[in-house]
Design a protein around this motif. Sequence first.
Motif, PDB file in Angstrom:
ATOM      1  N   SER A 169       1.414  -1.263   0.566  1.00 20.37           N
ATOM      2  CA  SER A 169       0.020   0.440  -0.418  1.00 20.37           C
ATOM      3  C   SER A 169       0.854   0.934  -0.284  1.00 20.37           C
ATOM      4  O   SER A 169       0.407   2.180  -0.501  1.00 20.37           O
ATOM      5  N   THR A 170       1.733   1.389   0.319  1.00 14.98           N
ATOM      6  CA  THR A 170       3.147   2.388   0.557  1.00 14.98           C
ATOM      7  C   THR A 170       3.228   2.792  -0.949  1.00 14.98           C
ATOM      8  O   THR A 170       3.364   3.790  -1.597  1.00 14.98           O
ATOM      9  N   ILE A 171       3.321   1.573  -1.396  1.00 16.69           N
ATOM     10  CA  ILE A 171       4.448   1.900  -2.928  1.00 16.69           C
ATOM     11  C   ILE A 171       2.854   2.491  -4.326  1.00 16.69           C
ATOM     12  O   ILE A 171       2.703   3.299  -4.172  1.00 16.69           O
ATOM     13  N   LEU A 172       1.192   2.209  -3.683  1.00 13.60           N
ATOM     14  CA  LEU A 172       0.111   3.114  -4.578  1.00 13.60           C
ATOM     15  C   LEU A 172       0.560   3.815  -3.678  1.00 13.60           C
ATOM     16  O   LEU A 172       0.141   5.772  -4.855  1.00 13.60           O
ATOM     17  N   ARG A 173       0.099   4.308  -2.890  1.00 13.81           N
ATOM     18  CA  ARG A 173       0.087   6.073  -1.583  1.00 13.81           C
ATOM     19  C   ARG A 173       1.756   7.133  -2.396  1.00 13.81           C
ATOM     20  O   ARG A 173       1.359   7.709  -3.139  1.00 13.81           O
ATOM     21  N   VAL A 194      -8.789   3.802  -5.966  1.00 10.01           N
ATOM     22  CA  VAL A 194      -9.438   2.946  -5.542  1.00 10.01           C
ATOM     23  C   VAL A 194      -8.891   2.304  -3.917  1.00 10.01           C
ATOM     24  O   VAL A 194      -8.207   1.255  -4.176  1.00 10.01           O
ATOM     25  N   PHE A 195      -9.655   2.751  -2.495  1.00 15.45           N
ATOM     26  CA  PHE A 195      -9.354   2.497  -1.301  1.00 15.45           C
ATOM     27  C   PHE A 195     -10.406   1.109  -0.958  1.00 15.45           C
ATOM     28  O   PHE A 195     -10.895   0.607  -1.689  1.00 15.45           O
ATOM     29  N   GLN A 196      -9.547   0.229   0.313  1.00 15.11           N
ATOM     30  CA  GLN A 196     -10.344  -0.911  -0.142  1.00 15.11           C
ATOM     31  C   GLN A 196     -11.757  -0.997   1.150  1.00 15.11           C
ATOM     32  O   GLN A 196     -12.927  -1.959   1.127  1.00 15.11           O
ATOM     33  N   GLU A 197     -12.227   0.490   1.604  1.00 16.38           N
ATOM     34  CA  GLU A 197     -12.715   0.988   2.007  1.00 16.38           C
ATOM     35  C   GLU A 197     -14.171   1.734   0.737  1.00 16.38           C
ATOM     36  O   GLU A 197     -13.351   2.591   0.724  1.00 16.38           O
ATOM     37  N   ALA A 198     -14.916   1.609   0.700  1.00 13.86           N
ATOM     38  CA  ALA A 198     -16.217   2.243  -0.467  1.00 13.86           C
ATOM     39  C   ALA A 198     -16.123   3.586   0.084  1.00 13.86           C
ATOM     40  O   ALA A 198     -15.917   4.788  -0.916  1.00 13.86           O
ATOM     41  N   ALA A 199     -15.878   4.304   1.752  1.00 20.09           N
ATOM     42  CA  ALA A 199     -15.644   5.074   2.401  1.00 20.09           C
ATOM     43  C   ALA A 199     -16.602   5.997   1.238  1.00 20.09           C
ATOM     44  O   ALA A 199     -16.446   7.119   1.462  1.00 20.09           O
ATOM     45  N   LEU A 200     -18.446   5.745   1.200  1.00 25.60           N
ATOM     46  CA  LEU A 200     -19.097   6.422   0.749  1.00 25.60           C
ATOM     47  C   LEU A 200     -20.117   7.666   1.707  1.00 25.60           C
ATOM     48  O   LEU A 200     -19.914   7.956   2.799  1.00 25.60           O
ATOM     49  N   MET A 201     -20.436   8.845   1.113  1.00 31.84           N
ATOM     50  CA  MET A 201     -21.362   9.777   2.128  1.00 31.84           C
ATOM     51  C   MET A 201     -22.725   9.441   2.513  1.00 31.84           C
ATOM     52  O   MET A 201     -22.910   8.663   1.179  1.00 31.84           O
ATOM     53  N   PRO A 202     -22.637   8.883   3.715  1.00 26.78           N
ATOM     54  CA  PRO A 202     -24.463   8.275   3.391  1.00 26.78           C
ATOM     55  C   PRO A 202     -25.243   8.831   3.461  1.00 26.78           C
ATOM     56  O   PRO A 202     -26.577   8.118   2.525  1.00 26.78           O
ATOM     57  N   LYS A 213     -21.489  -1.314  -3.086  1.00 25.44           N
ATOM     58  CA  LYS A 213     -21.108  -0.144  -2.934  1.00 25.44           C
ATOM     59  C   LYS A 213     -19.509  -0.350  -3.215  1.00 25.44           C
ATOM     60  O   LYS A 213     -19.406   0.912  -3.495  1.00 25.44           O
ATOM     61  N   MET A 214     -18.965  -0.896  -3.878  1.00 23.16           N
ATOM     62  CA  MET A 214     -17.058  -1.178  -4.209  1.00 23.16           C
ATOM     63  C   MET A 214     -17.611  -0.716  -5.101  1.00 23.16           C
ATOM     64  O   MET A 214     -16.753   0.274  -6.637  1.00 23.16           O
ATOM     65  N   ARG A 215     -18.782  -0.708  -6.172  1.00 24.35           N
ATOM     66  CA  ARG A 215     -19.255  -0.445  -7.540  1.00 24.35           C
ATOM     67  C   ARG A 215     -19.092   0.782  -7.692  1.00 24.35           C
ATOM     68  O   ARG A 215     -18.318   1.642  -8.280  1.00 24.35           O
ATOM     69  N   VAL A 216     -20.142   1.753  -6.697  1.00 24.24           N
ATOM     70  CA  VAL A 216     -19.856   3.034  -6.675  1.00 24.24           C
ATOM     71  C   VAL A 216     -18.473   3.382  -5.579  1.00 24.24           C
ATOM     72  O   VAL A 216     -18.122   4.242  -6.615  1.00 24.24           O
ATOM     73  N   THR A 233      -6.395   7.189 -16.560  1.00 23.18           N
ATOM     74  CA  THR A 233      -6.017   6.455 -17.666  1.00 23.18           C
ATOM     75  C   THR A 233      -5.304   5.126 -16.323  1.00 23.18           C
ATOM     76  O   THR A 233      -4.746   4.587 -16.943  1.00 23.18           O
ATOM     77  N   THR A 234      -4.897   5.173 -15.828  1.00 20.92           N
ATOM     78  CA  THR A 234      -3.908   4.945 -14.466  1.00 20.92           C
ATOM     79  C   THR A 234      -4.469   4.219 -12.781  1.00 20.92           C
ATOM     80  O   THR A 234      -5.409   5.741 -12.686  1.00 20.92           O
ATOM     81  N   LEU A 235      -5.012   3.534 -12.853  1.00 19.83           N
ATOM     82  CA  LEU A 235      -6.076   3.278 -11.709  1.00 19.83           C
ATOM     83  C   LEU A 235      -5.429   2.646 -10.937  1.00 19.83           C
ATOM     84  O   LEU A 235      -4.690   1.581 -10.931  1.00 19.83           O
ATOM     85  N   LEU A 236      -5.221   2.954  -9.363  1.00 20.91           N
ATOM     86  CA  LEU A 236      -4.282   2.497  -8.401  1.00 20.91           C
ATOM     87  C   LEU A 236      -5.256   1.902  -7.507  1.00 20.91           C
ATOM     88  O   LEU A 236      -6.346   2.470  -7.389  1.00 20.91           O
ATOM     89  N   MET A 237      -5.450   0.455  -6.954  1.00 18.99           N
ATOM     90  CA  MET A 237      -6.324  -0.151  -6.330  1.00 18.99           C
ATOM     91  C   MET A 237      -5.970  -0.927  -5.081  1.00 18.99           C
ATOM     92  O   MET A 237      -5.225  -1.686  -5.269  1.00 18.99           O
ATOM     93  N   ASP A 238      -5.960  -0.592  -4.167  1.00 22.15           N
ATOM     94  CA  ASP A 238      -5.812  -1.013  -2.442  1.00 22.15           C
ATOM     95  C   ASP A 238      -6.422  -2.238  -1.845  1.00 22.15           C
ATOM     96  O   ASP A 238      -7.488  -1.952  -1.483  1.00 22.15           O
ATOM     97  N   GLU A 239      -6.465  -3.290  -2.586  1.00 23.79           N
ATOM     98  CA  GLU A 239      -7.190  -4.529  -1.289  1.00 23.79           C
ATOM     99  C   GLU A 239      -8.657  -4.425  -1.994  1.00 23.79           C
ATOM    100  O   GLU A 239      -9.530  -3.927  -0.893  1.00 23.79           O
ATOM    101  N   PRO A 240      -8.784  -3.415  -2.976  1.00 26.03           N
ATOM    102  CA  PRO A 240     -10.714  -3.457  -2.766  1.00 26.03           C
ATOM    103  C   PRO A 240     -11.224  -4.331  -2.480  1.00 26.03           C
ATOM    104  O   PRO A 240     -12.778  -3.708  -2.408  1.00 26.03           O
ATOM    105  N   PHE A 241     -11.409  -5.669  -3.140  1.00 25.82           N
ATOM    106  CA  PHE A 241     -12.681  -6.908  -2.895  1.00 25.82           C
ATOM    107  C   PHE A 241     -12.313  -8.071  -1.505  1.00 25.82           C
ATOM    108  O   PHE A 241     -12.806  -8.160  -1.614  1.00 25.82           O
TER     109      PHE A 241
END
Length: 272
Positions: free
Chosen positions: A47-51, A83-91, A142-145, A156-164
Amino acid sequence: MNTRPAIQLSDVDKVYANGTVALRGVNLTIGRSQFVSLVGPSGCGKSTILRLIAGLGQKSAGDIQRWQPEDVTEPSLHELAFVFQEAALMPWASVADNIRLPLELARVPRRAANTAVREAIGLVGLSGFERAYPRELSGGMKMRVSIARALVTRPTTLLMDEPFGALDEMTRSRLNSDLLELWQQKRWTIVFVTHNVYEAVYLSNRVVVMAAHPGRITADIPIEAAYPRTEEFRTSLQFNQYCRQVSASLAGVWEDPLPSGTTRHSRDVAQS
């Protein structure tokens, strides 16, 4: 597959203020439109590499470069999305409003933003749920959102940190296949962090294996299976062989010499 570089890390170190060495001497080149997965034990710096690639932290040494493709057919509001591990949506916000957020922050005109939101919703299979609220959605939805919110800026580049990582196996498998279908359409460069060997092999052109203490790359395994990949690939001998190869590399990581004064039991407990 395009071999022009999209991301390059050269001799990258990351040392935190408390002296923890998160990364040491990381060299990694990711080609344009490649799907690269990072696997390894907790604390190895995936995850440090992604950040660091995203500019969400400062490296201690080395160099990180990113290149924009010259042949982009769609204008990009942000070249990179996370895209982070938690969806972190505004409820309190609907699906559409959650996805619209990065466009509002960028002051995109309402009409253009609505068009982009509709497109992103269609891409992730949420048409008909535009007005739903997060409390009304399953974990997979939620993850789809969250993914749609990343895609709405046309990166053009997508970084995904354990999204599923928090999803059940059936949902995870479906989202893996949907993500691959989207990637084949859009040809993003994807860097994907996972602890799941099977997921990494199914998705990726390359699986990069990392070790911890300090975080470093120990293997870079090309997955030379053709796309599109179907359920038949998951049960094939070729898939099994690649999974065994990655698992063997990870086993080598776990058998690294122990630091002085550390027993194997104490190391395993610390990393569990």
